[in-house]
Write an enzyme that holds these catalytic residues in place. Structure first.
Site, short mmCIF file in Angstrom:
data_model
loop_
_atom_site.label_atom_id
_atom_site.label_comp_id
_atom_site.label_asym_id
_atom_site.label_seq_id
_atom_site.Cartn_x
_atom_site.Cartn_y
_atom_site.Cartn_z
N ASP A 1 -13.12 54.25 -36.42
CA ASP A 1 -11.96 54.91 -37.03
C ASP A 1 -11.81 54.52 -38.49
OD1 ASP A 1 -10.30 56.25 -34.68
OD2 ASP A 1 -11.04 54.33 -33.94
N ASP B 1 -18.18 50.46 -38.15
CA ASP B 1 -16.85 50.67 -37.57
C ASP B 1 -16.71 52.15 -37.24
OD1 ASP B 1 -14.05 50.26 -37.00
OD2 ASP B 1 -13.62 51.05 -39.00
N ASP C 1 -13.47 49.74 -42.75
CA ASP C 1 -12.41 50.16 -43.67
C ASP C 1 -11.13 49.34 -43.61
OD1 ASP C 1 -11.73 51.32 -41.02
OD2 ASP C 1 -10.08 52.23 -42.15
#
Length: 255
Positions: free
Chosen positions: A25, A23, A199
């Site tokens: 961001d 991922d 996240d």
């Protein structure tokens, strides 16, 4: 200090069996007030470039951002990538594939109307997705969720997901999990064991898929997750990748 979960991720990265999915961001970069304010360090670019070589191209970014944005942020690297939660995907062959987008008319109308009434909100439109950001007005979370849920109920083929200070509406049936699944059917990823690091709630579908096929999901930060492993922060992720780029034996010529 390296945790047991980080050691497991490093061990997988140092085998000839690993395919790495990341991922962006909150994972590779710290979350910023606005998406265009994130910082990509030269050290991160160097680590990603080294790992791309060590893994023989088996490294892909899997993000909610459009691929064009990822390319700008990660230049001069051009990596395999899935953007907008899988609505667009570019394999190692360099071909960009976009899925048809459902109708966002009602969602778009309601999101812009809400943002017009509340200056702290802003709308981000992408191919096959729309995000309503409330990071600058966190007290409006419930209002944003309620308004977008109502808009989704009157639309076909859409799914609402809540993330970090964001309400995102995307095409149903498309996710980071389906993107990783599709990568794993193609060269150079096919037949390799996936490691996915993410996240947010939008990464859960990716964790679910890699865990089901015998890989490792590595969740960044706190919060409930289906991932089997956890790492403290995006800074810890950057340190992990930098360490793997230096210490990995994959792709090195024998002494």
């Amino acid at each position: 200090m390296t945790t047991q979960d980080e050691q497991a991720a490093l061990a997988l990265l140092d085998t000839p069996d690993c395919a790495l999915f990341l991922d962006f961001d909150g994972t590779l970069v710290d979350i910023a007030p606005r998406p265009d304010e994130v910082v990509v360090t030269p050290e991160l670019l160097a680590a990603l470039g080294a790992l791309q070589g060590r893994l023989a191209g088996r490294l892909a970014i899997v993000s909610g951002r459009p691929i064009a944005e990822l390319d700008r942020m990660l230049a001069p690297l051009v990596l395999p990538a899935a953007g907008v939660h899988g609505m667009e995907r570019r394999g190692a062959d360099g071909v960009l594939r976009q899925l048809p987008a459902p109708d966002f008319t009602e969602v778009r109308t309601q999101a812009h109307a809400l943002a017009a009434r509340h200056p702290g909100l802003w709308v981000e439109e992408k191919h096959g997705a729309l995000a309503l950001h409330y990071r600058q007005a966190p007290e409006l979370q419930a209002l944003c969720v309620e308004a977008m849920e109502a808009a989704v109920r009157t639309s076909l083929g859409l799914l609402l997901m809540e993330g970090k200070m964001i309400v995102e509406i995307k095409a149903a049936g498309v996710s980071k999990g389906t993107a990783i699944r599709d990568f794993l059917t193609e060269a150079p990823f096919i037949g390799f064991r996936p490691l996915f690091i993410g996240d947010d709630t939008t990464d859960e579908a990716g964790f679910d898929h890699v865990e089901r096929v015998g890989g490792i999901g590595l969740k960044v930060g706190p919060g409930s997750t289906v991932a089997s492993s956890r790492i403290a922060s995006s800074q810890a992720v950057r340190e992990l990748l930098a360490r793997a780029a230096v210490t990995s034996t994959i792709g090195k010529d024998p002494a």
